[in-house]
Motif scaffolding. Structure first.
Motif, short mmCIF file in Angstrom:
data_model
loop_
_atom_site.label_atom_id
_atom_site.label_comp_id
_atom_site.label_asym_id
_atom_site.label_seq_id
_atom_site.Cartn_x
_atom_site.Cartn_y
_atom_site.Cartn_z
N ILE A 484 46.66 -50.94 -66.84
CA ILE A 484 46.11 -49.70 -67.38
C ILE A 484 45.09 -50.01 -68.48
CG2 ILE A 484 46.70 -47.64 -68.73
CD1 ILE A 484 49.37 -47.59 -67.19
N GLY A 485 45.44 -50.95 -69.37
CA GLY A 485 44.52 -51.34 -70.43
C GLY A 485 43.24 -51.94 -69.89
N GLN A 486 43.34 -52.76 -68.84
CA GLN A 486 42.14 -53.34 -68.21
C GLN A 486 41.20 -52.26 -67.71
OE1 GLN A 486 43.81 -55.98 -65.20
NE2 GLN A 486 42.74 -57.69 -66.17
N VAL A 503 42.61 -50.64 -79.49
CA VAL A 503 43.83 -50.64 -78.68
C VAL A 503 45.03 -50.60 -79.62
CG1 VAL A 503 45.22 -51.88 -77.00
CG2 VAL A 503 42.73 -51.89 -76.80
N ILE A 504 45.92 -49.62 -79.43
CA ILE A 504 47.11 -49.47 -80.27
C ILE A 504 48.34 -49.54 -79.36
CG2 ILE A 504 48.38 -47.99 -81.87
CD1 ILE A 504 45.74 -46.71 -82.65
N LEU A 505 49.29 -50.37 -79.73
CA LEU A 505 50.55 -50.49 -79.01
C LEU A 505 51.68 -50.07 -79.93
CD1 LEU A 505 51.87 -51.46 -76.31
CD2 LEU A 505 52.26 -53.66 -77.46
N MET A 513 54.07 -46.91 -76.08
CA MET A 513 52.84 -46.12 -75.96
C MET A 513 51.64 -47.04 -76.15
SD MET A 513 51.40 -42.99 -78.36
CE MET A 513 52.79 -41.94 -78.00
N LEU A 514 50.75 -47.04 -75.16
CA LEU A 514 49.50 -47.80 -75.24
C LEU A 514 48.34 -46.82 -75.31
CD1 LEU A 514 48.07 -50.60 -75.05
CD2 LEU A 514 47.88 -50.16 -72.59
N THR A 515 47.50 -46.98 -76.34
CA THR A 515 46.35 -46.09 -76.54
C THR A 515 45.07 -46.92 -76.59
OG1 THR A 515 47.73 -44.56 -77.81
CG2 THR A 515 45.35 -44.31 -77.99
N ALA A 565 48.96 -44.01 -72.48
CA ALA A 565 50.02 -44.21 -71.49
C ALA A 565 51.35 -44.32 -72.22
CB ALA A 565 49.76 -45.47 -70.66
N VAL A 566 52.34 -43.51 -71.79
CA VAL A 566 53.69 -43.53 -72.38
C VAL A 566 54.68 -43.86 -71.27
CG1 VAL A 566 55.43 -42.25 -73.65
CG2 VAL A 566 53.00 -41.84 -74.11
#
Length: 574
Positions: A484-486, A503-505, A513-515, A565-566
């Motif tokens: 998803i991050g890619q 990018v925040i994890l 949660m990835l933002t 993404a959660v």
């Protein structure tokens, strides 16, 4: 002479009394014999009880009788009646189904151990007071406990018009008959229990075979739950069955079978009271009975209501999955008859079979995932060894041709074309390397954020990393977030018009949660950035949803675009 006459008269009287006693004794023997024969004529409990009550009244000269069976919780059921007065027949025999009376209360209190006279029947008193109808002048009845050994089963009541007292001999006869009836009831219960146990275990074999074949058709836990309740409805006579999933302390109803219909309720969470019932079942590690109230608290989300309202009992068995932080509960609903021991035994066996099938499904998913990873690695190697090398060679060849053409005294027309070829080949080479990295995620060993930062740098982006919380991530979740991050960083490079991203994890006990945020072109000005038809975005959402999570994209022309993404996390054992 007078003395002789008197002695003769007394002798005759004693003889008549002896003859009468003998006749009464014979009548009692005939009654007991007839009742015993009647009790052995059928294995149908209700038919047998109706027949024996009628026969008892016929032999004793009484006119009305009824029988209550009372369970361990004190709940009574009128299982047989004969020639009840009209006052007790109103509204489908409502007076015999509701309310309470002296004999039932004494039975519950354990104070009714032998046949007794009942003075003024409470049900008949209410009939007179509330004018329910004709009582046939019945005001009193004898009540006799039904028992088998030390086990108390219920009550037998008999009455006749204007009869207010039963003699000791009559009560003794009724007591003897009650012992016979109690023994016959227990015998039939044991017979029916063994017959049901045999039927249930025979169906267990059929269910297990069908479930084993169905596992191969299921590709996720939701489809598995639906298939399980569907097979339960096909093979068993329980009117209700459901699977409840517990993940990270949150209970959800996965699927339910009710009224011949399979329902899917993956987002239906249970109430706090229902969760407490489920915790009790899981902690007991065995099948547990549920009352009608507990059934109602658990399954208010299920339809149709008329089926749920008809359930008076239930049984729940834990599904001890081996996945950390994840358990399940299998629940069935039962109608008017109480849950038998055979139902509990078979439900526990079913829970074991379902758990084994669940683990088999998980292993199959892991095998498929490994196969996909091996195929991606193979494809990445092939692309690197073939197409990637060809593009690299093409770029060098174009550069060499461009240099030769540029060194001539007059700039050759093809020099510009060679420059375009070199630029295109370098661009294609960059895209190919990005594709290879997506196929074969290198760098995850150093952590998700490090891998995303390395990937962003390779794409010409300056990526700012931020991490909140500490805990390990399962491999499948870490790889999904990597993909998803890619894709999110690819979209920044292609569409945002900026070279920086954040990018925040965020990690806690329950979810990750990835933002990915950029401050570039957003909203409708950004090509394909918020389009639901975009293949990349669709794949991102599918990855999140496949793990029980969700993906949200917020894009505006003034603030840029944020992809969040959660994904829920399993319980982490220490």
């Amino acid at each position: 002479m007078g003395t002789i006459v008197e002695q003769t008269t007394v002798g005759i009287a004693k003889g008549e009394k002896s003859a009468m006693s003998e006749e009464v004794g014979m009548q009692e023997m005939v009654t007991l014999k007839t009742i015993a024969e009647t009790l052995n004529t059928s294995n149908d409990l209700n038919l047998m009880l109706d027949t024996v009550v009628g026969k008892l009244l016929e032999l004793t000269g009484l006119t009305a009788g009824w029988m209550f069976l009372i369970n361990e919780r004190g709940e009574y059921t009128c299982v047989s009646d004969y020639n009840l007065p009209p006052a007790l027949l109103r509204k489908d025999k409502e007076p015999m189904r509701t309310g309470t009376c002296w004999c039932v209360n004494r039975f519950k209190d354990g104070q009714l151990n032998h046949a007794v006279n009942i003075i003024n029947c409470k049900r008949l008193e209410d009939a007179v007071e509330f004018q329910w109808g004709d009582t046939h002048n019945i005001t009193h009845h004898a009540t006799v406990p039904l028992r088998s050994g030390e086990k108390m089963l219920g009550l037998l009541n008999v009455a006749a018009p204007a009869k207010e007292h039963f003699s000791d001999s009559e009560l003794a006869l009724l007591q003897g008959v009650a012992y016979q009836i109690g023994s016959a009831i227990e015998r039939m219960r044991l017979y029916r229990a063994e017959q049901r146990r045999a039927d249930l275990y025979a169906k267990l074999g059929e269910f297990s075979t069908a479930l084993g074949l169905a596992v191969n058709e299921c590709n996720n836990s939701g489809a598995f739950s639906i298939k399980v309740v569907q097979l339960l409805g096909q093979h068993y006579d329980w009117p209700f069955a459901t699977i409840i999933q517990q993940r990270n302390g949150v209970y959800t109803v996965q699927a339910a079978y009710t009224g011949g219909i399979v329902q899917t309720l993956p987002r239906a969470t249970l109430s706090l009271e229902a969760e407490n019932h489920m915790n009790r079942v899981i902690n007991s590690h065995r099948a547990t009975s549920l009352s009608a109230l507990e059934i109602a608290e658990i399954f208010t989300l299920c339809e149709p209501d008329q089926v749920m309202n008809s359930l008076t009992f239930g049984i729940a068995a834990p599904l001890p999955y081996h996945t950390p932080g994840e358990t399940g509960v299998l629940v069935i609903g039962i109608g008017t008859a109480g849950p038998a021991q055979a139902d509990r035994e078979v439900l526990e066996a079913l829970a074991e079979h379902i758990t084994a099938s669940w683990e088999s499904l998980k292993l199959a998913e892991n095998r498929r995932e490994l196969a996909r990873m091996e195929e991606r690695n193979r494809l990445a190697r092939d692309l690197h060894d073939s197409v990637n090398q060809i593009l690299f060679s093409l770029s060098l060849t174009a550069k060499g041709a461009e240099s030769m053409l540029s060194d001539s005294e007059k700039l050759h027309l093809a020099a510009e074309a060679m420059k375009d070829i070199r630029d295109l080949s370098q661009s294609a080479l960059k895209e190919m390397r990005a594709l290879i990295m997506q196929l074969r995620p290198a760098g995850l060993e150093a952590g998700l954020l490090h891998a995303l930062q390395e990937y962003g740098t390779s794409q010409g982006l300056q990526v700012v990393m931020n991490r909140m919380g500490m805990r390990s991530l399962p491999r499948n979740i870490e790889e999904a977030l990597w993909r998803i991050g890619q894709e999110a960083l690819n979209n920044v490079r292609k569409h945002a018009g900026v070279s920086t991203a954040e990018v925040i994890l965020k990690l806690n006990d329950h979810e990750v949660m990835l933002t990915v945020t950029d401050h570039g072109i957003g909203g409708t000005n950004r090509p394909k950035a918020s389009s639901g038809s975009s293949l990349g975005l669709s794949i991102m959402k599918e990855r999140a949803q496949s793990l029980g999570g969700n993906l949200e994209i917020v894009s505006s022309s003034s603030k840029g675009t944020t992809v969040t993404a959660v994904i829920p996390l399993p319980f982490e054992s220490v």
